[in-house]
Design a protein around this motif. Structure first.
Motif, short mmCIF file in Angstrom:
data_model
loop_
_atom_site.label_atom_id
_atom_site.label_comp_id
_atom_site.label_asym_id
_atom_site.label_seq_id
_atom_site.Cartn_x
_atom_site.Cartn_y
_atom_site.Cartn_z
N GLY A 161 0.80 -1.40 0.10
CA GLY A 161 0.02 -0.05 -0.03
C GLY A 161 0.91 1.20 -0.03
N TYR A 162 0.13 2.33 0.43
CA TYR A 162 0.94 3.79 0.23
C TYR A 162 1.75 3.58 1.52
CZ TYR A 162 -2.65 4.43 -3.30
OH TYR A 162 -3.37 4.37 -4.37
N PRO A 163 2.84 4.48 1.58
CA PRO A 163 3.69 4.84 2.62
C PRO A 163 3.26 6.09 3.20
CG PRO A 163 4.90 5.37 0.63
CD PRO A 163 3.55 4.89 0.13
N VAL A 164 2.33 6.55 2.93
CA VAL A 164 1.63 7.95 3.26
C VAL A 164 -0.03 7.77 3.92
CG1 VAL A 164 3.36 9.30 2.10
CG2 VAL A 164 1.15 8.80 1.19
N TYR A 165 -0.30 8.64 4.67
CA TYR A 165 -1.79 8.86 4.94
C TYR A 165 -2.36 10.04 4.07
CZ TYR A 165 -0.91 5.89 9.08
OH TYR A 165 -0.66 4.71 9.77
N PRO A 166 -3.05 9.61 3.15
CA PRO A 166 -3.80 10.80 2.40
C PRO A 166 -4.86 11.42 3.27
CG PRO A 166 -3.91 8.66 0.95
CD PRO A 166 -3.23 8.57 2.44
N LEU A 167 -4.83 12.64 3.55
CA LEU A 167 -5.62 13.32 4.74
C LEU A 167 -6.98 13.45 4.25
CD1 LEU A 167 -3.15 15.73 6.43
CD2 LEU A 167 -3.66 13.18 7.02
N LYS A 168 -7.35 13.98 2.93
CA LYS A 168 -8.79 13.86 2.60
C LYS A 168 -9.44 12.71 2.86
CE LYS A 168 -8.39 17.93 -0.36
NZ LYS A 168 -8.75 18.56 -1.97
N ALA A 169 -8.81 11.61 2.20
CA ALA A 169 -9.00 10.33 2.48
C ALA A 169 -9.32 9.94 3.95
CB ALA A 169 -8.46 9.40 1.61
#
Length: 252
Positions: A161-169
């Motif tokens: 998965g992604y190594p970041v947290y998408p904040l809007k999501a």
């Protein structure tokens, strides 16, 4: 999806899948920022036992964090419902399960589809282990900060998965949590709840909240003493798979 530079462990299989088997089907839904790699170990164990097994890929996942920020929780739910209906068209009975955000989505699905046979809740992210102040900060910065880093992977499990947290999501997940908590009492199917004792993502109160909140006559709660948040791929995943198989055998 393979070799996607936006993903941790891009070499793993993370595409949506549908594996035909017997008349009993199991839908397994991955979590926030992840792919179907998160549910494949348990999925393969169930398929080996003769179940038909399907795993959808949630919109915005397996592509890029920027893409994930484009979608709402309703889009995730619509994809899960679509996959459920496709599986139900080929199976006599369907069990729905999910990890983390996937667990929240299938709780909602079970509440709105009483014909579903049973629910498998793996570390369902009905509430996050975050202070209210941190939740407020996330809501405030999401419009201007697209994502924040998770830091380097710290374990060897087959998570993709992604190594970041998408904040809007992330704010969409918060809304999904609220909408799903309102429906807990409408879940009446037999339910298996599995939680890692070392889960620092989901609030520790959540497993009991689900257990007490649903109106299922048959319900089990199991703590995995050596596991973290991703119980379906952590070091006790085989025990999780066996718990799942035994639970489903009881229903049969």
């Amino acid at each position: 999806m393979k070799d996607n530079p936006n993903l941790v462990r891009p070499h793993l299989e993370g595409e949506p899948f549908m594996w035909p088997g017997g008349p009993d089907g199991v839908l397994l839904v991955h979590g926030f920022t992840a792919t179907t790699a998160e549910v494949r170990l348990v999925a393969k164990a169930l398929h080996a036992r003769g179940y038909s097994v399907a795993g959808p890929l949630l919109p915005g996942h397996g592509t890029s964090p920027q893409d994930m920020n484009r979608y709402r929780w309703q889009d995730w739910y619509a994809e899960v419902e679509k996959a459920y209906l496709a599986l139900a068209a080929h199976c006599q009975r369907v069990i729905v399960g999910g990890e983390s955000t996937g667990g929240v989505l299938v709780l909602r699905l079970a509440a709105l589809h009483p014909e579903i046979t049973a629910v498998l809740s793996y570390a369902s992210a009905l509430r996050l282990a975050m202070r209210r102040l941190d939740v407020l900060k996330m809501r405030l910065v999401a419009p201007v900060v697209p994502y924040i880093s998770k830091g380097p992977p710290t374990d060897d499990n087959p998570w993709q998965g992604y190594p970041v947290y998408p904040l809007k999501a992330g704010t969409q997940l918060l809304r999904l949590q609220v909408e799903t908590r309102r429906l807990l009492r409408d879940v009446r199917q037999p339910i298996l709840i599995v939680q890692g004792r070392h889960d620092h993502t989901v609030a520790a109160s959540v497993p009991q909240e689900i257990y007490d909140g649903v109106r299922s006559a048959v319900k089990e709660l199991h703590w995995m003493e050596n596991s973290g948040h991703c119980v379906m791929i952590d070091q006790e995943w085989e025990a999780v798979a066996q718990l799942t198989i035994k639970f489903l055998q009881k229903l049969a």
